[in-house]
Write a protein that holds these residues in place. Structure first.
Motif, PDB file in Angstrom:
ATOM      1  N   ILE A   1      -2.961  20.869 -26.245  1.00  0.00           N
ATOM      2  CA  ILE A   1      -3.442  21.039 -25.845  1.00  0.00           C
ATOM      3  C   ILE A   1      -4.904  21.083 -26.439  1.00  0.00           C
ATOM      4  O   ILE A   1      -5.907  22.011 -27.417  1.00  0.00           O
ATOM      5  CB  ILE A   1      -3.634  22.143 -24.776  1.00  0.00           C
ATOM      6  N   GLN A   2      -6.179  19.873 -25.486  1.00  0.00           N
ATOM      7  CA  GLN A   2      -6.878  19.668 -26.941  1.00  0.00           C
ATOM      8  C   GLN A   2      -8.488  19.460 -26.215  1.00  0.00           C
ATOM      9  O   GLN A   2      -8.077  18.316 -24.972  1.00  0.00           O
ATOM     10  CB  GLN A   2      -6.505  18.227 -27.923  1.00  0.00           C
ATOM     11  N   ILE A   3      -9.202  20.245 -26.372  1.00  0.00           N
ATOM     12  CA  ILE A   3     -10.736  18.733 -25.882  1.00  0.00           C
ATOM     13  C   ILE A   3     -11.037  18.021 -25.696  1.00  0.00           C
ATOM     14  O   ILE A   3     -11.164  17.682 -26.843  1.00  0.00           O
ATOM     15  CB  ILE A   3     -11.725  19.900 -26.111  1.00  0.00           C
ATOM     16  N   ALA A   4     -11.264  17.139 -24.471  1.00  0.00           N
ATOM     17  CA  ALA A   4     -11.251  15.820 -25.099  1.00  0.00           C
ATOM     18  C   ALA A   4     -12.515  15.201 -24.565  1.00  0.00           C
ATOM     19  O   ALA A   4     -12.965  14.262 -24.399  1.00  0.00           O
ATOM     20  CB  ALA A   4     -10.190  15.221 -24.401  1.00  0.00           C
ATOM     21  N   ALA A   5     -13.389  15.705 -23.531  1.00  0.00           N
ATOM     22  CA  ALA A   5     -14.605  15.395 -22.988  1.00  0.00           C
ATOM     23  C   ALA A   5     -15.428  16.735 -22.767  1.00  0.00           C
ATOM     24  O   ALA A   5     -14.528  17.816 -22.950  1.00  0.00           O
ATOM     25  CB  ALA A   5     -13.898  14.956 -21.761  1.00  0.00           C
ATOM     26  N   ALA A   6     -16.830  16.614 -22.218  1.00  0.00           N
ATOM     27  CA  ALA A   6     -17.396  17.509 -21.723  1.00  0.00           C
ATOM     28  C   ALA A   6     -17.904  17.550 -20.735  1.00  0.00           C
ATOM     29  O   ALA A   6     -18.438  16.104 -19.816  1.00  0.00           O
ATOM     30  CB  ALA A   6     -18.588  17.539 -23.254  1.00  0.00           C
ATOM     31  N   THR A   7     -19.334  18.306 -20.063  1.00  0.00           N
ATOM     32  CA  THR A   7     -19.553  17.992 -18.684  1.00  0.00           C
ATOM     33  C   THR A   7     -21.098  17.459 -19.194  1.00  0.00           C
ATOM     34  O   THR A   7     -21.954  17.953 -19.546  1.00  0.00           O
ATOM     35  CB  THR A   7     -19.225  18.874 -18.259  1.00  0.00           C
ATOM     36  N   ARG A   8     -21.753  16.445 -18.759  1.00  0.00           N
ATOM     37  CA  ARG A   8     -23.229  15.762 -18.703  1.00  0.00           C
ATOM     38  C   ARG A   8     -23.857  16.221 -17.730  1.00  0.00           C
ATOM     39  O   ARG A   8     -23.695  17.182 -17.223  1.00  0.00           O
ATOM     40  CB  ARG A   8     -23.061  14.213 -18.624  1.00  0.00           C
ATOM     41  N   LYS A   9     -25.245  16.497 -18.588  1.00  0.00           N
ATOM     42  CA  LYS A   9     -25.450  18.144 -17.862  1.00  0.00           C
ATOM     43  C   LYS A   9     -26.683  17.240 -16.909  1.00  0.00           C
ATOM     44  O   LYS A   9     -26.565  17.694 -15.543  1.00  0.00           O
ATOM     45  CB  LYS A   9     -27.206  18.360 -18.675  1.00  0.00           C
ATOM     46  N   HIS A  10     -26.929  16.430 -17.044  1.00  0.00           N
ATOM     47  CA  HIS A  10     -28.316  15.642 -15.433  1.00  0.00           C
ATOM     48  C   HIS A  10     -27.132  15.403 -14.857  1.00  0.00           C
ATOM     49  O   HIS A  10     -28.074  15.401 -13.165  1.00  0.00           O
ATOM     50  CB  HIS A  10     -29.136  14.474 -15.541  1.00  0.00           C
ATOM     51  N   ASP A  11     -26.182  15.295 -14.574  1.00  0.00           N
ATOM     52  CA  ASP A  11     -24.650  14.576 -13.247  1.00  0.00           C
ATOM     53  C   ASP A  11     -23.511  15.628 -13.158  1.00  0.00           C
ATOM     54  O   ASP A  11     -23.267  14.905 -12.521  1.00  0.00           O
ATOM     55  CB  ASP A  11     -25.129  13.155 -13.208  1.00  0.00           C
ATOM     56  N   ASP A  12     -24.039  16.088 -14.027  1.00  0.00           N
ATOM     57  CA  ASP A  12     -22.446  16.890 -13.939  1.00  0.00           C
ATOM     58  C   ASP A  12     -21.398  16.640 -14.428  1.00  0.00           C
ATOM     59  O   ASP A  12     -19.624  16.275 -13.729  1.00  0.00           O
ATOM     60  CB  ASP A  12     -21.654  17.999 -13.015  1.00  0.00           C
ATOM     61  N   GLN A  13     -21.306  15.048 -14.135  1.00  0.00           N
ATOM     62  CA  GLN A  13     -20.236  13.953 -15.011  1.00  0.00           C
ATOM     63  C   GLN A  13     -19.470  13.661 -16.098  1.00  0.00           C
ATOM     64  O   GLN A  13     -20.006  14.575 -17.489  1.00  0.00           O
ATOM     65  CB  GLN A  13     -20.341  12.192 -15.493  1.00  0.00           C
ATOM     66  N   VAL A  14     -17.629  14.314 -15.937  1.00  0.00           N
ATOM     67  CA  VAL A  14     -16.950  14.815 -17.465  1.00  0.00           C
ATOM     68  C   VAL A  14     -17.204  13.564 -18.211  1.00  0.00           C
ATOM     69  O   VAL A  14     -16.641  12.593 -17.058  1.00  0.00           O
ATOM     70  CB  VAL A  14     -15.710  15.017 -17.182  1.00  0.00           C
ATOM     71  N   VAL A  15     -17.523  13.298 -19.181  1.00  0.00           N
ATOM     72  CA  VAL A  15     -17.721  12.838 -20.287  1.00  0.00           C
ATOM     73  C   VAL A  15     -16.641  13.005 -21.560  1.00  0.00           C
ATOM     74  O   VAL A  15     -16.666  14.138 -21.791  1.00  0.00           O
ATOM     75  CB  VAL A  15     -19.087  11.952 -20.409  1.00  0.00           C
ATOM     76  N   SER A  16     -16.136  11.699 -22.444  1.00  0.00           N
ATOM     77  CA  SER A  16     -15.188  11.682 -23.155  1.00  0.00           C
ATOM     78  C   SER A  16     -16.366  12.185 -24.380  1.00  0.00           C
ATOM     79  O   SER A  16     -17.486  11.933 -24.956  1.00  0.00           O
ATOM     80  CB  SER A  16     -14.805  10.495 -23.536  1.00  0.00           C
TER      81      SER A  16
END
Length: 333
Positions: A59-74
């Motif tokens: 189980i690995q972190i592969a993405a994070a949450t973009r601040k201005h629109d809360d979209q998950v991006v790799s």
């Protein structure tokens, strides 16, 4: 994962490994990079514990949450790591046992040149049984009895405690050579912060006590016992022989591993190209899988986040994408 027993049964019926990529929900990639926890403690039960109980691995972190629109991006490097691990697992599953290469690292604890207990495990007797089981399962290896195995494995430990042992190991085919130049080329691909930290802590790789100059160049000498497609290797010391605090480093989450530590893992997991010959056989070992044998070794204690490691953290620099087994004693925490 609310029905882990059912999921585990489904995964078993599918007959394939199941890996998991997860997002960092508390911020963007920079926030994750700065977070010493990596994965919030409140997320452990659902994202880690239940998933692992259901049979999910790696189980690995592969993405994070973009601040201005809360979209998950790799996070590109992390996403690539998930893909590469999946490809390695598939390759391992599809390869015939007779063709699989297995690297077995044993832990020298409590420390000592003659100690083969791996935290109170009877290591030679256990490895004798493991060789028998591997051969019965179709792996290409040799069976060695407990007593001669003890003598051979103790010789592998000798250079970590005494000078002058490396030439004899090479002569008796109990070690391999990895050009320091190959290690330095690998190191040059790592982030500048990683290179700088290692340089500040250890200096140049050539300073290692595990380096010899032969044939006009510097070589890391990697002690190992090669039995067909199975290699036994002491887990490298985290420090250098000139330091007198190796035992204190075992469980340190701050002390960087030495150049030799990373070079030994590099030889074990990688196959060098024709232009990067590491020894008489012209290649690294190229393990299809690694086993940390005994409770529990030092790789998992290297400096990193608590959970959700980056591919540039020391534990991942050691093993990279290679499938890994880390069996623990049943009475271990």
């Amino acid at each position: 994962m609310l029905n882990p027993e059912g999921r585990r049964s489904e995964f078993a019926d599918l007959g394939i490994p199941v890996v998991q990529a997860m997002p960092y929900r508390k911020g963007d990639a920079a926030d994750w990079a700065a977070d010493p926890q990596g994965i919030a403690l409140m997320d452990v039960p659902f994202y880690l514990a239940q998933a692992e109980y259901a049979g999910v691995t790696d189980i690995q972190i592969a993405a994070a949450t973009r601040k201005h629109d809360d979209q998950v991006v790799s996070i590109p490097a992390q996403a690539s790591a998930v893909v590469n691990k999946a490809l390695k697992l598939v390759a391992l599953q599809r390869k015939a046992n007779a063709e699989k290469k297995v690297g077995v690292l044993f832990w020298n604890y409590p420390p000592g040149e003659k100690n083969l207990s791996a935290s109170y495990l009877n290591l030679p007797r256990s490895l004798e049984a493991t060789l028998q089981a591997l051969k019965a399962a179709g792996y290409r290896t040799e069976e060695v009895a407990e007593k001669p195995l003890t003598t051979l494995l103790q010789r592998l430990l000798a250079p970590y405690y005494r000078d002058g042992e490396l030439p004899g190991l090479l002569r008796d085919d109990l070690a391999e050579r990895l050009p320091v130049a190959v290690y330095k080329r690998w190191l040059a691909t790592q982030p500048e912060a990683v290179r700088r930290s290692l340089q500040e802590r250890w200096g140049e790789p050539e300073k290692s006590a595990m380096v010899l100059r032969q044939d006009g160049q510097a070589w890391f000498i990697v002690p190992r016992l090669k039995l067909g497609n199975v290699v036994f290797m002491p887990q490298p010391p985290r420090g250098e022989k000139w330091e007198e605090k190796e035992k204190a480093l075992y469980h340190s989450t701050k002390a960087l591993p030495s150049h030799f530590y990373l070079a030994a893992y590099l030889w074990l997991r990688e196959r060098q190209g024709e232009g990067e010959k590491s020894g008489a056989n012209g290649s690294g070992f190229g393990a299809d899988a690694l086993i940390h044998y005994g409770t529990h070794g030092t790789q998992q204690w290297l400096p990193s986040k608590e959970r959700g490691l980056a591919v540039t953290h020391a534990p991942m620099l050691a093993v990279c994408h290679t499938p890994m087994l880390d069996p623990h004693s049943v009475d271990s925490s």
